[in-house]
Design a protein around this motif. Structure first.
Motif, mmCIF file in Angstrom:
data_model
loop_
_atom_site.group_PDB
_atom_site.id
_atom_site.type_symbol
_atom_site.label_atom_id
_atom_site.label_comp_id
_atom_site.label_asym_id
_atom_site.label_seq_id
_atom_site.Cartn_x
_atom_site.Cartn_y
_atom_site.Cartn_z
ATOM 1 N N ASN A 13 -15.928 7.847 59.913
ATOM 2 C CA ASN A 13 -16.702 8.310 58.770
ATOM 3 C C ASN A 13 -17.894 7.390 58.556
ATOM 4 O O ASN A 13 -17.726 6.187 58.357
ATOM 5 N N ILE A 14 -19.080 7.943 58.616
ATOM 6 C CA ILE A 14 -20.303 7.152 58.540
ATOM 7 C C ILE A 14 -20.678 6.888 57.088
ATOM 8 O O ILE A 14 -20.784 7.811 56.272
ATOM 9 N N SER A 15 -20.896 5.611 56.771
ATOM 10 C CA SER A 15 -21.224 5.236 55.396
ATOM 11 C C SER A 15 -22.606 4.604 55.263
ATOM 12 O O SER A 15 -23.022 4.263 54.165
ATOM 13 N N SER A 16 -23.332 4.456 56.389
ATOM 14 C CA SER A 16 -24.676 3.873 56.308
ATOM 15 C C SER A 16 -25.463 4.188 57.569
ATOM 16 O O SER A 16 -24.883 4.480 58.625
ATOM 17 N N ASN A 17 -26.792 4.142 57.452
ATOM 18 C CA ASN A 17 -27.658 4.330 58.627
ATOM 19 C C ASN A 17 -27.372 3.266 59.679
ATOM 20 O O ASN A 17 -27.351 3.551 60.885
ATOM 21 N N PHE B 144 -22.185 16.900 60.619
ATOM 22 C CA PHE B 144 -22.819 16.851 59.306
ATOM 23 C C PHE B 144 -22.171 17.911 58.423
ATOM 24 O O PHE B 144 -22.195 19.110 58.762
ATOM 25 N N TYR B 145 -21.612 17.501 57.301
ATOM 26 C CA TYR B 145 -20.865 18.417 56.438
ATOM 27 C C TYR B 145 -21.178 18.116 54.978
ATOM 28 O O TYR B 145 -21.895 17.164 54.645
ATOM 29 N N ALA B 146 -20.630 18.948 54.093
ATOM 30 C CA ALA B 146 -20.702 18.707 52.650
ATOM 31 C C ALA B 146 -19.362 19.061 52.037
ATOM 32 O O ALA B 146 -18.657 19.953 52.530
ATOM 33 N N ASP B 147 -19.008 18.368 50.987
ATOM 34 C CA ASP B 147 -17.714 18.609 50.344
ATOM 35 C C ASP B 147 -17.595 20.031 49.792
ATOM 36 O O ASP B 147 -16.500 20.590 49.734
ATOM 37 N N TRP B 148 -18.715 20.610 49.377
ATOM 38 C CA TRP B 148 -18.687 21.932 48.771
ATOM 39 C C TRP B 148 -18.718 23.068 49.796
ATOM 40 O O TRP B 148 -18.640 24.241 49.430
ATOM 41 N N GLN C 236 -25.454 10.897 52.708
ATOM 42 C CA GLN C 236 -26.326 10.246 53.697
ATOM 43 C C GLN C 236 -27.543 11.142 53.941
ATOM 44 O O GLN C 236 -27.757 11.673 55.035
ATOM 45 N N LYS C 237 -28.346 11.298 52.906
ATOM 46 C CA LYS C 237 -29.475 12.229 52.971
ATOM 47 C C LYS C 237 -30.531 11.791 53.983
ATOM 48 O O LYS C 237 -31.183 12.627 54.613
#
Length: 328
Positions: free
Chosen positions: A5-9, A26-30, A64-65
C-alpha cells in the motif's frame, strides 16, 4: 507481503527504482468496481510477486492525488504497469479478463527469478545470497535510505545505502576484493571492529530474518584485513541511532552469533533467523555489529536484506458510492 500500500511519492519512486516491474492499482474507497475486482488483483499478486522482479501496489487516488495526476489517472480502477521505472501498459476499468491477460504476460519473466534465491543469487532484477523463508518475502524496499545512520564507518569505503542495494555485490566476482577504487559497494569499520547501523522503515513490518553478506578475506599476514561479522545485537523501534556506550546499557531484543558454518561459501551470505514473536510491529531496527570472526580491527559488510511481511492491515472502508470517475 503480496500487495504494498503506497503512502507517499517517495515510497513509490523507491519501488520503481528497486523492482524491475511494478504494477499499480489506482483505486478509491467509494468505487464499487474497485471493490469488485480487488480479489482478482490480490490473487494475481499472491501468485506472481517476486522480490525485486515484480511488485504489486495499491494507490488510493483520493489520498495520493499527485501520483494519480502524474500518471494521468482519470477513472477508477486504473491499473498501470511500469517496467524499469517507465510506464508501459494501462488497463482502465474493472476488466478481469484484460487485467489477467496483461499481468500473466509478466509471469514468464517472473519465473526466471525463482531459482535466484540460491546458487550465485543472480537474476535480471536483483540479487539474493540466501534462500527466502517460505511464506515471507524481501521487504528491504521498505527501508528509508535517506534516514540511515552508520557509526564508525570508514569514509573511504561505501555509504550505508550501499548495504540495501539490489545489485550483485562486486565482491562476488573477486571473492572479497571488489572495487577497491572509487566508491566501494560495501562498508568497513574505522577505528575498531564495531559498527552501529540505524535502519528506519517506511511502514510497520513483521521481520522474520536477515540476510547478512560479507566478502571479508581473512589474511594471517595482514592484521588490517577485514573480518566478517560474528556477534550482532538487535534493537527495535528506536527513534535514533544508539551510541556504543548507550547500547551497552540497553538490553538487546535479540543477540545472534553467526557461526562459520552459517556462511555460504559461494555467496558470502549468512541467513540470520530472528525470534519472530519479538519482531511483530517494527518501525525501525538498530544492528550493533559487536565483533568479527578474527583478530582484526576491521569489519566488513556488503549487503543487508530484510525478510518478513507487512505488519499493516489496511481496510478498504465502507462502500459509500458506486462509480468509476474520480471525485464523483
Amino acid at each position: 507481503m503480496s500487495v504494498i500500500n503506497i503512502s507517499s511519492n517517495e515510497q513509490f519512486n523507491t519501488l520503481l527504482n528497486s523492482s524491475r516491474v511494478v504494477v499499480a492499482d489506482f483505486y478509491a474507497d467509494w468505487c464499487g468496481p474497485c471493490k469488485a475486482i480487488a480479489p482478482v488483483y490480490d490473487s494475481l499478486a499472491r501468485q506472481l510477486t517476486r522480490p525485486n522482479q515484480i511488485t504489486f501496489t495499491k494507490i488510493n487516488g483520493d489520498q495520493q492525488k499527485d501520483l494519480a495526476q502524474a500518471y494521468s489517472v482519470r477513472a477508477y480502477p486504473t491499473f498501470i504497469v511500469f517496467e524499469n521505472g517507465r510506464k508501459t501498459q494501462t488497463v482502465a476499468g474493472a476488466d478481469p479478463r484484460r487485467l489477467n491477460e496483461v499481468i500473466q504476460k509478466l509471469a514468464t519473466e517472473a519465473t526466471k527469478s525463482d531459482g535466484a534465491a540460491a546458487g550465485d543469487g543472480e537474476s535480471s532484477g536483483g540479487w539474493f545470497g540466501a534462500t527466502v523463508a517460505k511464506g515471507y518475502s524481501d521487504v528491504t524496499d521498505q527501508v528509508d535510505v535517506k534516514g540511515l545512520e552508520l557509526l564508525n564507518r570508514d569514509n573511504e569505503r561505501g555509504e550505508a545505502r550501499v548495504l540495501f542495494g539490489g545489485t550483485k555485490p562486486s565482491g562476488l566476482a573477486g571473492k572479497g576484493k571488489g572495487k577497491a577504487e572509487g566508491k566501494a559497494d560495501w562498508v568497513e569499520s574505522d577505528t575498531d571492529e564495531q559498527l552501529m547501523l540505524y535502519i528506519p522503515l517506511q511502514s510497520t513490518l513483521k521481520v522474520h530474518s536477515l540476510h547478512i553478506t560479507s566478502f571479508a578475506v581473512p589474511d594471517e599476514d595482514d592484521d588490517e584485513a577485514p573480518m566478517r561479522p560474528k556477534t550482532i545485537k538487535l534493537y527495535v523501534n528506536r527513534s535514533h541511532v544508539l551510541g556504543f556506550d548507550e547500547a551497552d546499557d540497553i538490553p538487546a531484543v535479540q543477540t545472534v552469533e553467526i557461526k562459520e558454518e552459517d556462511w555460504d561459501a559461494k555467496t558470502g551470505t549468512a541467513r540470520v533467523d530472528l525470534r519472530f514473536v519479538k519482531f511483530q510491529n517494527v518501525t525501525s531496527l538498530v544492528l550493533f555489529f559487536v565483533d568479527g570472526d578474527g583478530d582484526s580491527e576491521k569489519l566488513r559488510v556488503d549487503r543487508v536484506r530484510i525478510i518478513g511481511d507487512s505488519g499493516e492491515k489496511r481496510s478498504m472502508g465502507k462502500l459509500e458510492k458506486i462509480g468509476d470517475e474520480p471525485g464523483e
